[in-house]
Design a protein around this motif. Structure first.
Motif, mmCIF file in Angstrom:
data_model
loop_
_atom_site.group_PDB
_atom_site.id
_atom_site.type_symbol
_atom_site.label_atom_id
_atom_site.label_comp_id
_atom_site.label_asym_id
_atom_site.label_seq_id
_atom_site.Cartn_x
_atom_site.Cartn_y
_atom_site.Cartn_z
ATOM 1 N N SER A 127 43.756 38.813 36.502
ATOM 2 C CA SER A 127 42.736 38.407 35.535
ATOM 3 C C SER A 127 43.036 38.963 34.152
ATOM 4 C CB SER A 127 41.354 38.883 36.005
ATOM 5 O OG SER A 127 41.015 38.304 37.250
ATOM 6 N N LEU A 128 43.445 40.233 34.093
ATOM 7 C CA LEU A 128 43.769 40.847 32.807
ATOM 8 C C LEU A 128 44.975 40.165 32.166
ATOM 9 C CD1 LEU A 128 43.286 44.648 33.666
ATOM 10 C CD2 LEU A 128 41.791 43.193 32.285
ATOM 11 N N MET A 129 46.001 39.899 32.985
ATOM 12 C CA MET A 129 47.197 39.246 32.451
ATOM 13 C C MET A 129 46.882 37.836 31.977
ATOM 14 S SD MET A 129 50.003 40.505 35.270
ATOM 15 C CE MET A 129 51.300 39.448 34.621
ATOM 16 N N LEU A 130 46.039 37.116 32.726
ATOM 17 C CA LEU A 130 45.681 35.750 32.348
ATOM 18 C C LEU A 130 44.900 35.740 31.034
ATOM 19 C CD1 LEU A 130 45.649 32.753 33.131
ATOM 20 C CD2 LEU A 130 43.521 33.181 34.371
ATOM 21 N N GLY A 195 57.713 45.353 44.829
ATOM 22 C CA GLY A 195 58.550 46.174 43.966
ATOM 23 C C GLY A 195 57.761 46.780 42.819
ATOM 24 N N GLY A 196 56.713 46.103 42.390
ATOM 25 C CA GLY A 196 55.874 46.608 41.317
ATOM 26 C C GLY A 196 56.333 46.200 39.931
ATOM 27 N N GLY A 197 57.354 45.336 39.850
ATOM 28 C CA GLY A 197 57.839 44.927 38.538
ATOM 29 C C GLY A 197 56.795 44.188 37.734
ATOM 30 N N PHE A 198 55.922 43.434 38.395
ATOM 31 C CA PHE A 198 54.901 42.684 37.673
ATOM 32 C C PHE A 198 53.849 43.616 37.078
ATOM 33 C CE2 PHE A 198 53.019 43.297 41.775
ATOM 34 C CZ PHE A 198 51.659 43.339 41.573
ATOM 35 N N ILE A 199 53.807 44.880 37.548
ATOM 36 C CA ILE A 199 52.929 45.885 36.952
ATOM 37 C C ILE A 199 53.706 46.711 35.929
ATOM 38 C CG2 ILE A 199 51.411 47.843 37.390
ATOM 39 C CD1 ILE A 199 51.119 46.883 40.259
ATOM 40 N N LEU A 275 52.404 32.026 33.232
ATOM 41 C CA LEU A 275 52.819 31.633 34.582
ATOM 42 C C LEU A 275 52.800 32.813 35.544
ATOM 43 C CD1 LEU A 275 55.798 29.228 33.764
ATOM 44 C CD2 LEU A 275 53.524 28.610 34.586
ATOM 45 N N LEU A 276 53.243 33.986 35.079
ATOM 46 C CA LEU A 276 53.233 35.164 35.930
ATOM 47 C C LEU A 276 51.804 35.563 36.276
ATOM 48 C CD1 LEU A 276 54.881 37.321 37.336
ATOM 49 C CD2 LEU A 276 54.865 38.658 35.223
ATOM 50 N N ALA A 277 50.896 35.461 35.316
ATOM 51 C CA ALA A 277 49.490 35.790 35.567
ATOM 52 C C ALA A 277 48.880 34.860 36.609
ATOM 53 C CB ALA A 277 48.698 35.715 34.256
ATOM 54 N N ILE A 278 49.191 33.558 36.510
ATOM 55 C CA ILE A 278 48.665 32.589 37.476
ATOM 56 C C ILE A 278 49.181 32.891 38.878
ATOM 57 C CG2 ILE A 278 48.717 30.154 38.139
ATOM 58 C CD1 ILE A 278 48.727 29.460 35.150
ATOM 59 N N LEU A 279 50.463 33.263 38.985
ATOM 60 C CA LEU A 279 51.041 33.600 40.283
ATOM 61 C C LEU A 279 50.331 34.801 40.899
ATOM 62 C CD1 LEU A 279 54.878 33.165 39.672
ATOM 63 C CD2 LEU A 279 53.469 31.866 41.271
ATOM 64 N N VAL A 280 50.170 35.858 40.116
ATOM 65 C CA VAL A 280 49.542 37.080 40.624
ATOM 66 C C VAL A 280 48.097 36.815 41.031
ATOM 67 C CG1 VAL A 280 48.801 39.414 39.999
ATOM 68 C CG2 VAL A 280 51.049 38.600 39.300
ATOM 69 N N LEU A 281 47.351 36.140 40.181
ATOM 70 C CA LEU A 281 45.947 35.846 40.474
ATOM 71 C C LEU A 281 45.819 34.924 41.683
ATOM 72 C CD1 LEU A 281 43.066 36.353 39.514
ATOM 73 C CD2 LEU A 281 43.264 34.369 38.018
ATOM 74 N N GLY A 282 46.745 33.965 41.809
ATOM 75 C CA GLY A 282 46.714 33.049 42.949
ATOM 76 C C GLY A 282 46.888 33.759 44.277
ATOM 77 N N VAL A 283 47.765 34.753 44.325
ATOM 78 C CA VAL A 283 47.962 35.521 45.560
ATOM 79 C C VAL A 283 46.687 36.272 45.918
ATOM 80 C CG1 VAL A 283 49.235 37.435 46.610
ATOM 81 C CG2 VAL A 283 50.451 35.738 45.248
ATOM 82 N N GLY A 284 46.043 36.879 44.926
ATOM 83 C CA GLY A 284 44.797 37.598 45.184
ATOM 84 C C GLY A 284 43.703 36.683 45.706
ATOM 85 N N ILE A 285 43.598 35.480 45.117
ATOM 86 C CA ILE A 285 42.585 34.525 45.566
ATOM 87 C C ILE A 285 42.858 34.069 46.996
ATOM 88 C CG2 ILE A 285 41.678 32.198 45.174
ATOM 89 C CD1 ILE A 285 42.094 32.672 42.173
ATOM 90 N N ARG A 286 44.154 33.874 47.318
ATOM 91 C CA ARG A 286 44.512 33.430 48.677
ATOM 92 C C ARG A 286 44.101 34.463 49.714
ATOM 93 N NH1 ARG A 286 45.096 32.349 53.103
ATOM 94 N NH2 ARG A 286 46.618 30.984 54.145
ATOM 95 N N PHE A 287 44.290 35.739 49.435
ATOM 96 C CA PHE A 287 43.854 36.785 50.359
ATOM 97 C C PHE A 287 42.336 36.861 50.424
ATOM 98 C CE2 PHE A 287 48.169 38.513 50.319
ATOM 99 C CZ PHE A 287 48.284 38.973 51.631
ATOM 100 N N ALA A 288 41.660 36.642 49.293
ATOM 101 C CA ALA A 288 40.201 36.678 49.273
ATOM 102 C C ALA A 288 39.619 35.570 50.152
ATOM 103 C CB ALA A 288 39.694 36.544 47.838
ATOM 104 N N ILE A 289 40.279 34.401 50.149
ATOM 105 C CA ILE A 289 39.818 33.298 51.000
ATOM 106 C C ILE A 289 39.894 33.681 52.469
ATOM 107 C CG2 ILE A 289 40.386 30.959 51.763
ATOM 108 C CD1 ILE A 289 41.245 30.342 48.897
ATOM 109 N N ASP A 290 40.968 34.406 52.844
ATOM 110 C CA ASP A 290 41.122 34.830 54.235
ATOM 111 C C ASP A 290 40.005 35.770 54.672
ATOM 112 O OD1 ASP A 290 43.333 33.338 54.674
ATOM 113 O OD2 ASP A 290 44.783 34.959 54.427
#
Length: 308
Positions: A127-130, A195-199, A275-290
């Motif tokens: 969310s912050l990156m987006l 790896g943490g590179g996105f952070i 694009l990187l922000a959308i990828l990161v946020l999308g993964v979080g949303i996918r886990f939240a749905i589960d």
């Protein structure tokens, strides 16, 4: 064509794993990140046990980071001094992360911890990156020039004790916040298989004002050594590294990374971050749905404790 994974104790389609490795390798090469934040969730969604997915992914990240770090070293876009400080902090965080991983595994709470951590961490960071990337794009379209840093202007945390000068990174300040950041990323990498590179990459750019030209290479240098340590510790302490699975992911990742690196050269900075922000946020949303959706199998048998 199905192949048996001895540690995961299940059969999966070999070409599916190769395709996953190539896709994540493409994204990894494009954005200069380890790719674990995508591959680990994909493996879990595929049915690989979370403990096996996390531990095995550290091996894949190690292999993919080698070629990337070497490439940036040849182009003299790697700060070894800063990388050494990051590696030192990352080692401590990795040790703590593997210890926490094993404790949660013995208590039978590891899968829950992984899911909650992905939702929280990726939701906040994504969310912050987006928001930041959309703000930058909007400012660019309006022709607003960002305020440049004044001479002698530094964040307060760089004024803490134990200062060092990093010539290639054009940084002079305390190593305390740098080591703390590296410890947190090492801990998260060992527990979540990332790896943490996105952070690390955005943190070095925005928090420490390090030139983007050396950030990616230095980040990959730190990821290489911390993930190598995580792989060895996972293999020795809980025997969760599936070599067959790791090799398939590495083969696919190496192929995809070559094409991703070429594609990434044509991306603008604002588009890169969006694009990187959308990828990161999308993964979080996918886990939240589960978490909120009722599972197909509401009950399961889990063996708690160390593997025989």
């Amino acid at each position: 064509m199905h192949i048996y994974l001895p540690i995961a104790e299940m059969s999966v389609n070999m070409f599916t794993l190769l395709a996953m490795g190539a896709a994540v390798g493409f994204i990894s090469g494009m954005f200069g990140v380890g790719g674990g934040f995508l591959m680990t969730p994909l493996l879990i969604f595929l049915g690989i046990p979370p403990a096996i997915a996390v531990a095995t992914q550290t091996a894949q990240i190690t292999a993919s980071s080698v070629t990337g770090a070497l490439g940036y070293w040849r182009r003299k876009a790697l700060d070894f001094k800063l990388g050494g400080v990051l590696v030192a902090g990352g080692f401590v965080g990795t040790l703590l992360g593997v210890w926490f991983f094993n404790v949660m595994s013995r208590l039978g709470q590891l899968e829950f911890i992984i899911v909650i951590s992905y939702v929280t961490l990726f939701g906040i960071i994504g969310s912050l990156m987006l928001a930041e990337s959309l703000k930058a794009i909007w400012a660019t379209r309006r022709g607003v020039v960002p305020r440049s840093r004044r001479s002698g202007e530094h964040p307060w945390y760089l004024g803490l004790p134990w200062k060092m000068r990093f010539h290639r990174s054009q940084l002079y300040g305390s190593v305390i916040p740098i080591v703390t950041l590296a410890m947190l990323i090492g801990f998260a990498g060992a527990v979540l298989g990332i790896g943490g590179g996105f952070i690390l990459v955005p943190a070095l750019i925005y928090l420490f004002r390090i030139p983007a030209a050396v950030v990616v290479g230095t980040s990959l240098f730190q990821i290489l050594f911390t993930m190598m340590a995580a792989t060895l510790l996972h293999a020795i302490t809980n025997q969760s590294v599936d070599v067959v699975l790791a090799m398939l992911l590495i083969i696919g990742g190496v192929m995809g990374a070559q094409f991703g690196a070429r594609a990434g050269q044509n991306l603008k900075g604002e588009s890169f971050r969006l694009l990187l922000a959308i990828l990161v946020l999308g993964v979080g949303i996918r886990f939240a749905i589960d978490i909120v959706v009722e599972p197909q199998d509401p009950f399961s048998l889990v063996t708690v404790g160390a593997r025989p």
